[in-house]
Design a protein around this motif. Structure first.
Motif, PDB file in Angstrom:
ATOM      1  N   GLY A 194      13.309  17.571 -20.832  1.00  0.00           N
ATOM      2  CA  GLY A 194      13.273  16.450 -19.898  1.00  0.00           C
ATOM      3  C   GLY A 194      14.637  15.812 -19.709  1.00  0.00           C
ATOM      4  N   VAL A 195      15.399  15.711 -20.791  1.00  0.00           N
ATOM      5  CA  VAL A 195      16.758  15.176 -20.700  1.00  0.00           C
ATOM      6  C   VAL A 195      17.650  16.158 -19.950  1.00  0.00           C
ATOM      7  CG1 VAL A 195      18.790  14.479 -22.041  1.00  0.00           C
ATOM      8  CG2 VAL A 195      16.502  13.778 -22.777  1.00  0.00           C
ATOM      9  N   PHE A 196      17.461  17.448 -20.212  1.00  0.00           N
ATOM     10  CA  PHE A 196      18.224  18.461 -19.493  1.00  0.00           C
ATOM     11  C   PHE A 196      17.975  18.360 -17.986  1.00  0.00           C
ATOM     12  CE2 PHE A 196      18.179  22.884 -17.775  1.00  0.00           C
ATOM     13  CZ  PHE A 196      19.559  23.047 -17.705  1.00  0.00           C
ATOM     14  N   CYS A 197      16.742  18.122 -17.594  1.00  0.00           N
ATOM     15  CA  CYS A 197      16.430  17.987 -16.168  1.00  0.00           C
ATOM     16  C   CYS A 197      17.232  16.860 -15.523  1.00  0.00           C
ATOM     17  CB  CYS A 197      14.936  17.715 -15.972  1.00  0.00           C
ATOM     18  SG  CYS A 197      13.841  19.048 -16.513  1.00  0.00           S
ATOM     19  N   LEU A 198      17.488  15.795 -16.271  1.00  0.00           N
ATOM     20  CA  LEU A 198      18.196  14.632 -15.726  1.00  0.00           C
ATOM     21  C   LEU A 198      19.606  14.978 -15.271  1.00  0.00           C
ATOM     22  CD1 LEU A 198      17.108  11.898 -18.305  1.00  0.00           C
ATOM     23  CD2 LEU A 198      16.493  11.972 -15.880  1.00  0.00           C
ATOM     24  N   VAL A 199      20.223  16.007 -15.869  1.00  0.00           N
ATOM     25  CA  VAL A 199      21.599  16.341 -15.519  1.00  0.00           C
ATOM     26  C   VAL A 199      21.706  16.756 -14.053  1.00  0.00           C
ATOM     27  CG1 VAL A 199      21.647  18.818 -16.044  1.00  0.00           C
ATOM     28  CG2 VAL A 199      23.665  17.439 -16.485  1.00  0.00           C
ATOM     29  N   PHE A 200      20.618  17.211 -13.464  1.00  0.00           N
ATOM     30  CA  PHE A 200      20.664  17.644 -12.063  1.00  0.00           C
ATOM     31  C   PHE A 200      20.764  16.465 -11.097  1.00  0.00           C
ATOM     32  CE2 PHE A 200      19.233  21.457 -14.129  1.00  0.00           C
ATOM     33  CZ  PHE A 200      19.899  22.448 -13.432  1.00  0.00           C
ATOM     34  N   LEU A 201      20.578  15.255 -11.588  1.00  0.00           N
ATOM     35  CA  LEU A 201      20.843  14.080 -10.755  1.00  0.00           C
ATOM     36  C   LEU A 201      22.327  13.980 -10.415  1.00  0.00           C
ATOM     37  CD1 LEU A 201      18.534  11.439 -12.483  1.00  0.00           C
ATOM     38  CD2 LEU A 201      18.151  12.593 -10.290  1.00  0.00           C
ATOM     39  N   LEU A 202      23.163  14.705 -11.163  1.00  0.00           N
ATOM     40  CA  LEU A 202      24.605  14.740 -10.906  1.00  0.00           C
ATOM     41  C   LEU A 202      25.007  15.952 -10.069  1.00  0.00           C
ATOM     42  CD1 LEU A 202      25.916  13.827 -14.491  1.00  0.00           C
ATOM     43  CD2 LEU A 202      25.768  12.320 -12.496  1.00  0.00           C
ATOM     44  N   TYR A 203      24.034  16.669  -9.512  1.00  0.00           N
ATOM     45  CA  TYR A 203      24.317  17.925  -8.808  1.00  0.00           C
ATOM     46  C   TYR A 203      25.273  17.725  -7.630  1.00  0.00           C
ATOM     47  CZ  TYR A 203      23.069  22.829  -8.087  1.00  0.00           C
ATOM     48  OH  TYR A 203      23.091  24.207  -8.022  1.00  0.00           O
ATOM     49  N   GLY A 204      25.238  16.565  -7.040  1.00  0.00           N
ATOM     50  CA  GLY A 204      26.145  16.298  -5.931  1.00  0.00           C
ATOM     51  C   GLY A 204      27.498  15.804  -6.384  1.00  0.00           C
ATOM     52  N   GLY A 205      27.668  15.624  -7.687  1.00  0.00           N
ATOM     53  CA  GLY A 205      28.895  15.036  -8.222  1.00  0.00           C
ATOM     54  C   GLY A 205      29.973  16.025  -8.604  1.00  0.00           C
ATOM     55  N   GLY A 206      29.797  17.292  -8.255  1.00  0.00           N
ATOM     56  CA  GLY A 206      30.834  18.283  -8.512  1.00  0.00           C
ATOM     57  C   GLY A 206      31.143  18.465  -9.976  1.00  0.00           C
ATOM     58  N   SER A 207      32.371  18.118 -10.369  1.00  0.00           N
ATOM     59  CA  SER A 207      32.805  18.332 -11.744  1.00  0.00           C
ATOM     60  C   SER A 207      32.014  17.479 -12.736  1.00  0.00           C
ATOM     61  CB  SER A 207      34.303  18.039 -11.882  1.00  0.00           C
ATOM     62  OG  SER A 207      34.586  16.693 -11.531  1.00  0.00           O
ATOM     63  N   ALA A 208      31.438  16.367 -12.279  1.00  0.00           N
ATOM     64  CA  ALA A 208      30.618  15.540 -13.172  1.00  0.00           C
ATOM     65  C   ALA A 208      29.422  16.343 -13.672  1.00  0.00           C
ATOM     66  CB  ALA A 208      30.164  14.268 -12.465  1.00  0.00           C
ATOM     67  N   PHE A 209      28.788  17.089 -12.756  1.00  0.00           N
ATOM     68  CA  PHE A 209      27.671  17.939 -13.168  1.00  0.00           C
ATOM     69  C   PHE A 209      28.152  19.025 -14.122  1.00  0.00           C
ATOM     70  CE2 PHE A 209      25.372  21.940 -12.705  1.00  0.00           C
ATOM     71  CZ  PHE A 209      24.090  21.552 -13.059  1.00  0.00           C
ATOM     72  N   ARG A 210      29.276  19.662 -13.778  1.00  0.00           N
ATOM     73  CA  ARG A 210      29.794  20.750 -14.607  1.00  0.00           C
ATOM     74  C   ARG A 210      30.042  20.287 -16.031  1.00  0.00           C
ATOM     75  NH1 ARG A 210      35.575  22.048 -12.999  1.00  0.00           N
ATOM     76  NH2 ARG A 210      35.956  20.402 -14.512  1.00  0.00           N
ATOM     77  N   TRP A 211      30.659  19.132 -16.197  1.00  0.00           N
ATOM     78  CA  TRP A 211      30.966  18.640 -17.543  1.00  0.00           C
ATOM     79  C   TRP A 211      29.711  18.184 -18.289  1.00  0.00           C
ATOM     80  CZ3 TRP A 211      35.008  20.143 -19.878  1.00  0.00           C
ATOM     81  CH2 TRP A 211      36.201  20.369 -19.210  1.00  0.00           C
ATOM     82  N   ALA A 212      28.791  17.528 -17.574  1.00  0.00           N
ATOM     83  CA  ALA A 212      27.546  17.094 -18.223  1.00  0.00           C
ATOM     84  C   ALA A 212      26.721  18.299 -18.657  1.00  0.00           C
ATOM     85  CB  ALA A 212      26.745  16.210 -17.275  1.00  0.00           C
ATOM     86  N   TYR A 213      26.635  19.294 -17.789  1.00  0.00           N
ATOM     87  CA  TYR A 213      25.914  20.529 -18.110  1.00  0.00           C
ATOM     88  C   TYR A 213      26.565  21.233 -19.297  1.00  0.00           C
ATOM     89  CZ  TYR A 213      24.124  25.305 -17.474  1.00  0.00           C
ATOM     90  OH  TYR A 213      23.544  26.540 -17.665  1.00  0.00           O
ATOM     91  N   SER A 214      27.886  21.299 -19.303  1.00  0.00           N
ATOM     92  CA  SER A 214      28.606  21.963 -20.394  1.00  0.00           C
ATOM     93  C   SER A 214      28.419  21.224 -21.712  1.00  0.00           C
ATOM     94  CB  SER A 214      30.098  22.065 -20.057  1.00  0.00           C
ATOM     95  OG  SER A 214      30.305  22.815 -18.877  1.00  0.00           O
ATOM     96  N   ALA A 215      28.385  19.890 -21.655  1.00  0.00           N
ATOM     97  CA  ALA A 215      28.185  19.111 -22.874  1.00  0.00           C
ATOM     98  C   ALA A 215      26.808  19.382 -23.477  1.00  0.00           C
ATOM     99  CB  ALA A 215      28.347  17.616 -22.582  1.00  0.00           C
ATOM    100  N   LEU A 216      25.793  19.456 -22.624  1.00  0.00           N
ATOM    101  CA  LEU A 216      24.455  19.782 -23.126  1.00  0.00           C
ATOM    102  C   LEU A 216      24.401  21.211 -23.643  1.00  0.00           C
ATOM    103  CD1 LEU A 216      22.053  18.106 -20.521  1.00  0.00           C
ATOM    104  CD2 LEU A 216      22.628  17.333 -22.830  1.00  0.00           C
ATOM    105  N   GLY A 217      25.163  22.114 -23.012  1.00  0.00           N
ATOM    106  CA  GLY A 217      25.221  23.490 -23.500  1.00  0.00           C
ATOM    107  C   GLY A 217      25.833  23.566 -24.885  1.00  0.00           C
ATOM    108  N   ALA A 218      26.913  22.802 -25.106  1.00  0.00           N
ATOM    109  CA  ALA A 218      27.545  22.775 -26.426  1.00  0.00           C
ATOM    110  C   ALA A 218      26.592  22.191 -27.463  1.00  0.00           C
ATOM    111  CB  ALA A 218      28.831  21.951 -26.370  1.00  0.00           C
ATOM    112  N   ALA A 219      25.864  21.133 -27.083  1.00  0.00           N
ATOM    113  CA  ALA A 219      24.887  20.537 -27.998  1.00  0.00           C
ATOM    114  C   ALA A 219      23.782  21.533 -28.324  1.00  0.00           C
ATOM    115  CB  ALA A 219      24.288  19.277 -27.378  1.00  0.00           C
ATOM    116  N   SER A 220      23.353  22.297 -27.322  1.00  0.00           N
ATOM    117  CA  SER A 220      22.309  23.299 -27.536  1.00  0.00           C
ATOM    118  C   SER A 220      22.760  24.355 -28.532  1.00  0.00           C
ATOM    119  CB  SER A 220      21.941  23.952 -26.194  1.00  0.00           C
ATOM    120  OG  SER A 220      20.908  24.890 -26.349  1.00  0.00           O
ATOM    121  N   ALA A 221      24.023  24.776 -28.438  1.00  0.00           N
ATOM    122  CA  ALA A 221      24.550  25.782 -29.365  1.00  0.00           C
ATOM    123  C   ALA A 221      24.620  25.238 -30.791  1.00  0.00           C
ATOM    124  CB  ALA A 221      25.928  26.234 -28.907  1.00  0.00           C
ATOM    125  N   LEU A 222      25.050  23.988 -30.940  1.00  0.00           N
ATOM    126  CA  LEU A 222      25.141  23.381 -32.272  1.00  0.00           C
ATOM    127  C   LEU A 222      23.757  23.191 -32.882  1.00  0.00           C
ATOM    128  CD1 LEU A 222      27.927  20.702 -31.643  1.00  0.00           C
ATOM    129  CD2 LEU A 222      28.129  22.831 -32.955  1.00  0.00           C
TER     130      LEU A 222
END
Length: 240
Positions: A194-222
């Protein structure tokens, strides 16, 4: 309306343990799913039909992410589709318990849809990064590895968690459910769907989405490393 009210009352006493569940799933997704399950029960739907409804919302959102032009409006629609799909994903299991229990086929369908959704969602982000490098700032090919790594962590976590639950001995009948930890529920928020879904609210924000998505990806790996260590220790202690 009386049928829905009765169903809601029965569902309140038929909830799964909140152990290992994040705050979002515990206080948002499960309660919303409870209302959807009660409404589905009143409408005469089966758990499998609710699973199909969940898949329809989720994969419509996945298609939008992969094929649409990134914008704030599209991001809102993607989040809405994923969030509604996630709520119906909670509703199918609750409806099954309300109807007296699920079936192996129903559980199989639910897990297959979940796995497909997780896999397809990260593929959609990969496609979006490739199609719109100017918007997301992903002109460097290395950024295309982020969705692949995120997908790997998410799928292994999903499969590892399921397999661990299957291999662990079931508690004896009548064993009280463990008390859920609020601290753990907060800590699990970064890997809650559900929290992951929220990151798509930044889909229009360009690099903001990329960094938020990447941060969740790093958290997922850890978290995956932590989960694998925990699960292996738990199963190592099992004696057959």
């Amino acid at each position: 309306m009386g049928t829905i009210a009765t169903a809601l009352n029965e569902l309140r006493s038929a909830q799964k343990s909140a152990k290992g569940v994040s705050l979002y799933s515990r206080f948002v997704n499960r309660p919303v799913g409870r209302y959807l399950a009660a409404g589905s029960y009143a409408a005469g739907l089966t758990p499998n039909q609710v699973t199909v409804i969940s898949a329809a919302f989720s994969f419509a959102a996945v298609a939008g992410a992969a094929l649409g032009t990134p914008s704030w409006t599209l991001g809102l629609l993607i989040w809405l589709g994923l969030a509604v799909g996630f709520a119906f994903d909670s509703a199918d299991g609750q409806l099954a318990r309300l109807r007296g229990g699920g079936s192996p086929a129903g559980e199989w369908l639910d897990h297959v849809v979940d796995c497909a959704k997780i896999t397809a969602l990260h593929i959609a982000v990969l496609i979006a990064f490739y199609r719109h490098p100017g918007h997301f700032g992903t002109a460097t090919d290395g950024w295309l590895l982020v969705p692949l790594g995120f997908q790997l962590a998410a799928v292994v976590t999903f499969f590892g968690g399921l397999l661990t639950e299957k291999l662990k001995p079931r508690p004896a009948p009548g064993t009280p459910a463990p008390t859920p930890s609020t601290l753990r529920a907060v800590a699990l928020l970064p890997v809650d769907h559900g929290v992951f879904c929220l990151v798509f609210l930044l889909y229009g924000g360009g690099s903001a989405f990329r960094w938020a998505y990447s941060a969740l990806g790093a958290a997922s790996a850890l978290f995956l490393l932590a989960f694998l260590t925990k699960w292996f220790r738990e199963l190592s202690a099992v004696r057959r």
